[in-house]
Design an enzyme around this catalytic site. Structure first.
Site, PDB file in Angstrom:
ATOM      1  N   LYS A   1       0.855  -1.187   0.000  1.00  7.09           N
ATOM      2  CA  LYS A   1       0.000   0.000   0.000  1.00  7.09           C
ATOM      3  C   LYS A   1       0.887   1.231   0.000  1.00  7.09           C
ATOM      4  O   LYS A   1       1.995   1.219   0.548  1.00  7.09           O
ATOM      5  CB  LYS A   1      -0.897   0.018   1.241  1.00  7.09           C
ATOM      6  CG  LYS A   1      -2.163   0.841   1.083  1.00  7.09           C
ATOM      7  CD  LYS A   1      -3.208   0.107   0.269  1.00  7.09           C
ATOM      8  CE  LYS A   1      -4.533   0.849   0.264  1.00  7.09           C
ATOM      9  NZ  LYS A   1      -5.593   0.082  -0.411  1.00  7.09           N
TER      10      LYS A   1
ATOM     11  N   GLY B   1     -20.338   6.840   4.171  1.00  8.44           N
ATOM     12  CA  GLY B   1     -19.391   7.124   3.102  1.00  8.44           C
ATOM     13  C   GLY B   1     -19.925   6.723   1.750  1.00  8.44           C
ATOM     14  O   GLY B   1     -20.151   5.549   1.493  1.00  8.44           O
TER      15      GLY B   1
END
Length: 350
Positions: A80, A179
């Site tokens: 990541k 979200g």
């Protein structure tokens, strides 16, 4: 606190920090494991309060990607990257070109793609400096934006959880979505088409207004989403949404969403189980996007076109894996997150 003292450090193979003063780039690329193949995972741009917070996020997210890729049975390891900055004010072509040079310096051990705050257009700039970018358009192996496939996997997994918890389909079920960005927005539209009632929240009022008009969703303030009378809570924003305090406020019996690192603590996972809440481990249910990205990487490496049938096969098998995790949770009397972690670690041994 040093890197090795961080509670988020789990024998990562490499953690790389790059700075480019000319563009303002400050990025961390964390490679957790390449046992199954080159590390793959998206790039997140976020205004972290400190470099330590950015490092912790990169470490946790990269480990989660190792688990996610293993559970999706992909020939990829886990990595990541995070960029420290405000995605609304700090972006520039030069910044993402500098990011591309950083990815290139990792030497092919990490493939990047989009994540929170980063778009395929941003990564087109990075692609000018490195070939290790996926999730783009413009070539035969291109997979495009992975968000719709992530949302499809979350939708299927959420539907499976509702069947397990309530013995019914999604028609008339109320889902509280925290979200509604790329993935959350697509998920909301799929749920609306399936007949679910939606309650949504986000910090982006424009996105809320747009989605509410399309789906008839009820909009609430961010701090009110946990108190909604909903059968399902779908965390689709940043991590840590499922805390002990949050669980004391939830009304439903399903937690299934797209966010990474949803559990604020191991105690939260245990509490979910003890309360009889069906929880879909995040890195299992949200694996559709990385499957899509993996298809692109596979095509690029083989010199072949993107294979949508391969993606569908992998996604269907991932949902079978989610079902197996829930079966074992019932049979063994243990939380789903514990079982998923054990399965992922076992797959990372070979």
């Amino acid at each position: 606190m040093t890197l090795f003292d961080s509670p988020a450090f789990e024998d990562h193979e490499g953690v790389h920090a790059f700075s480019d003063p000319a563009s303002g780039l400050k990025t961390i690329i964390a490679v957790h494991s390449t046992v199954r193949g080159p590390a793959a995972g998206g790039c997140r741009m976020w205004p972290y309060e400190s470099a330590e917070a950015a490092l912790t996020d990169a470490l946790r997210l990269s480990r989660a990607m190792s688990y996610k890729n293993a559970m999706a049975d992909l020939d990829l390891g886990g990595g990541k990257s995070v960029i420290i900055g405000n995605s609304r004010t700090d972006k520039s072509p030069q910044l993402f070109q500098a990011f591309g040079r950083a990815v290139e310096r990792v030497g092919g051990r990490y493939w990047t793609a989009e994540d929170v705050g980063v778009s395929p257009a941003d990564l087109m700039e990075a692609r000018k400096e490195t070939r290790y970018v996926a999730g783009l358009e413009g070539h035969a192996a291109a997979s495009g934006d992975p968000s719709p496939v992530t949302a499809e996997g979350v939708f299927r997994g959420l539907r499976l959880c509702v069947e397990r918890a309530y013995g019914r389909d999604l028609k008339g079920v109320t889902v509280a979505i925290q979200g509604v960005g790329h993935v959350g927005g697509y998920l909301a539209e799929k749920l609306h088409a399936a007949g679910a009632r939606l309650v949504i929240t986000d910090v982006n009022q424009e996105a809320l207004d747009r989605l509410s008009r399309r789906t008839g969703a009820t909009v609430v303030a961010p701090d009110a989403i946990l108190d909604v009378e909903a059968e399902v809570f779908a965390p689709c924003a940043m991590g840590g949404a499922v805390s002990l305090e949050a669980l004391s406020r939830l009304k439903g019996r399903v937690v299934a969403g797209a966010a990474n690192n949803q559990l604020a603590s191991t105690e939260a996972g245990q509490s979910l189980f003890e309360r009889g809440i069906v929880y879909a481990p995040d890195y299992v249910i949200n694996g559709g996007g990385i499957i899509n990205v993996a298809a692109e990487i596979r095509g690029l490496e083989l010199g072949a076109a993107f294979d949508g049938d391969w993606v569908e096969t992998k996604l269907s098998r991932l949902m079978e894996t989610l079902g197996q995790i829930m079966d074992r949770s019932v049979d063994e009397g243990r939380p789903t997150d514990v079982i998923a972690n054990e399965m992922a670690r076992e797959r990372l041994k070979s």
